[in-house]
Design a protein around this motif. Sequence first.
Motif, short mmCIF file in Angstrom:
data_model
loop_
_atom_site.label_atom_id
_atom_site.label_comp_id
_atom_site.label_asym_id
_atom_site.label_seq_id
_atom_site.Cartn_x
_atom_site.Cartn_y
_atom_site.Cartn_z
N THR A 41 0.84 -1.24 -0.05
CA THR A 41 -0.08 -0.08 -0.16
C THR A 41 0.79 1.29 0.13
OG1 THR A 41 -1.63 -1.15 1.18
CG2 THR A 41 -1.85 1.14 1.22
N HIS A 42 1.83 1.11 0.77
CA HIS A 42 2.88 2.34 0.81
C HIS A 42 3.57 2.75 -0.50
CE1 HIS A 42 5.39 5.34 2.71
NE2 HIS A 42 6.81 4.54 2.11
N PHE A 43 4.16 1.57 -1.18
CA PHE A 43 4.79 1.45 -2.39
C PHE A 43 3.85 2.34 -3.44
CE2 PHE A 43 5.51 -0.34 -6.18
CZ PHE A 43 6.92 0.00 -6.62
N ALA A 44 2.32 1.58 -3.60
CA ALA A 44 1.70 2.27 -4.46
C ALA A 44 1.31 3.72 -4.48
CB ALA A 44 0.21 1.46 -4.57
N LYS A 45 1.28 4.26 -3.21
CA LYS A 45 1.19 5.63 -2.86
C LYS A 45 2.22 6.47 -3.13
CE LYS A 45 -1.78 8.61 -0.97
NZ LYS A 45 -3.12 9.09 -1.66
#
Length: 760
Positions: A41-45
């Motif tokens: 999730t952090h990577f996509a953001k």
Amino acid sequence: MRFKYLKYLAFALGGLSTVVAAGALYLYATFDGSRLSAELTHFAKQRYQRTLRMEGPVELSMFPRLRLGLPASTLSGRSGSGEFIGFEQASISVRLMPLLTRRVVVEEVEIAGLRMALLRDKAGKLNAADLLGQDGDTPSSSGNEPFDLDVGSLRIERGAVTWMDERDGRQLALSGLSVETGRLGPAADGRLRATTRLTRAEPATDVHVELDGTYRLGEPDGRLRLRQLKVAAQGDFAGWQALDGEAALSELEWADTGPSPIQGVSFEIRGKAAGDAFELRANAPRLTLTTAGPEAESVEASLRLDGKLRGGSVRLRLNGLVPADGGLKGSKLTSELDLRLASGRVVGALAGPLRWQAASRQLELPGLAGDVSFTPARSGARPLKFATEADTRVDLQRSSAAGRFALRSEAQQVKGSWTLPRIDSTAIGFDIDVNRLDADTLLASRPANNPAADKTEDRIDLSALRGLDVDGTIRIGHLTAAGLKLEQVKLPISVHGGRLVSSGHSLSLYGGTLDGSLSVAAGDGKASYRGYLQNADLGALLKDAGVRQKVSGTTNFFVEVNSSAESRSSLLRDMQGLARLRIRNSSVPGIDINQAIAEWRSALGSRQGARRPHRDREATAVGELTASFRIENGVARSSDLKADSHMLRVSGTGDLDLARRQIDYLTKVMFVVVPVLPDSGPLASLRGVALPIRVKGPFGAPDWHLEPRNVPLAAMVNAGQGVARSLPRVNPKTVIQAVGRAVKKATPAADKPAEVAAPE
């Protein structure tokens, strides 16, 4: 020594297996699915400015293979705008050994319930551009990618993809998407299978699509090879019903740079358009895709129609297709036509160059030329041959088409233009100018061996109006139809929903003008007409129409009627409406009223009826004649017939049976001035008396009946006395003297011997 080396190898493999097993156990023991979900999730953001939501942690299983199970998840659009992609569940099988080096190599991907929303905005930018590396704002790759693309197989079930194009205003959807591939990676061979359902709201589309073929990825030259690719489709597409199509290619070698040859391209589509069956085919033995555009020595296509109202075939062959000026050009496009229309048959061939402008997405056929012949549908009609020139332009950006044409024959010249406001609809507009048209010659039939073949069918076929969506105007300088000579004809035509409307048509004829409006519907067979004829020479008009009677006068005629157009007989039999007639300087054919009254003197004296047949050489001048009619069930009734001249006043009531072509009219003829004739004395008493004369019989030759029963008795007595007084008086004395003179003249003198006549 050999056994010693084998023992060392066995120890090494055993140690490696122990390390791998230990590593797998360590991975399983230390795996944190919740932490991995958070990191993804952090990577996509951070990387793509998108929001990834996962409804649970990532799960890990070790047997029968190392497998990551992903919960139901969604990925938003850029900056969190809506849902871009989502799925119900997914699993990724990975290899164990690369994980020890912190690399993830995908072996198999399975996705169920895939959802994807693709969007192209008004600027032409795709909402997945950043994920595909096409967005300039996307950070460059750091080299530590979380995935290494080497997928053993991909399987998608129950997928759904939507596409919206804000620039063109189009949208479509794929549902029930199923995809199955082989290996996807360097030097990969595999088979691709896919099925889906394509739907679209406008124009209405519902098509089931299947794809099957083989591929090879990761060639040393960077090419993608597709072999024996087939695409099959069934359903309804943009107004075409019951489609059954198939496209195929033998081999495609796709290269990012350099030419990409395609071998054996072909497609075939069968279906129905506007209720008519059609078959469309095309093929190119060899087609090469270059960075500038496609190249081909030849491309062939054919269209075959098989309908009740239209049919036939169109064959096209394009030679010398090459890129040019940012588009394409073809040295020669040849078309062969053999079309059967409701109005007749068109046969011919046209040829000319072809140009394609890629920037404006326009296809141009600037100089088609050839010969075309048209044979009317009427049995035995003679064909007309035309030298033809045409220009055509197809604008795919606006989804429209337009063109111009010119036809020349020995006696005619036709020029016009046409437009297709939307290519995916059947609507067409046109504007046509014809210098001269002889419809009688055009529709003339050759003599038939069977006399019954010359009889015209009573039924009127309106089925040709169905399926047409037409708006246009036809102008004709000189038109001959049904023997009539018409000029400056302007005929607006509008056909929609099986209904023909010609509102505001006009023409000139015999010194006058005609303006009117026509409406005919194929659905219920109803027809209506409203027209006004002004200042036409009635005598010349009727003469050219084949009427034998010598009628003269300048006529004004108004009519507003409706009827059933299912047959020629019903057109007159079911007619309803009204009409008004005015003829100046008119004459009534078939009778000389002065001569008729002279012949009817004895009948007038005895108050007896008399009949006088129609006589072609006779006519009676009546000055101005007016009448109005109420038409019911094909019978025109009038009660206000009036005609005035310097000698006569005529009034009358009666019926005109239009279907049976019969007249029954009771007129009242009154002498205002008795004609000066040698025997006109007895007629003086008829001055001011209305004589009942009935006109009855067929339109072409009715009889004239004297019906004096309702004439006042005094008028009849005076007329009879006038007849008696007109006879010479007999004096007895005068008779005796005349006889004596005759006898004396015949007696011989006494001093002369009598002559003896010689014996015969």
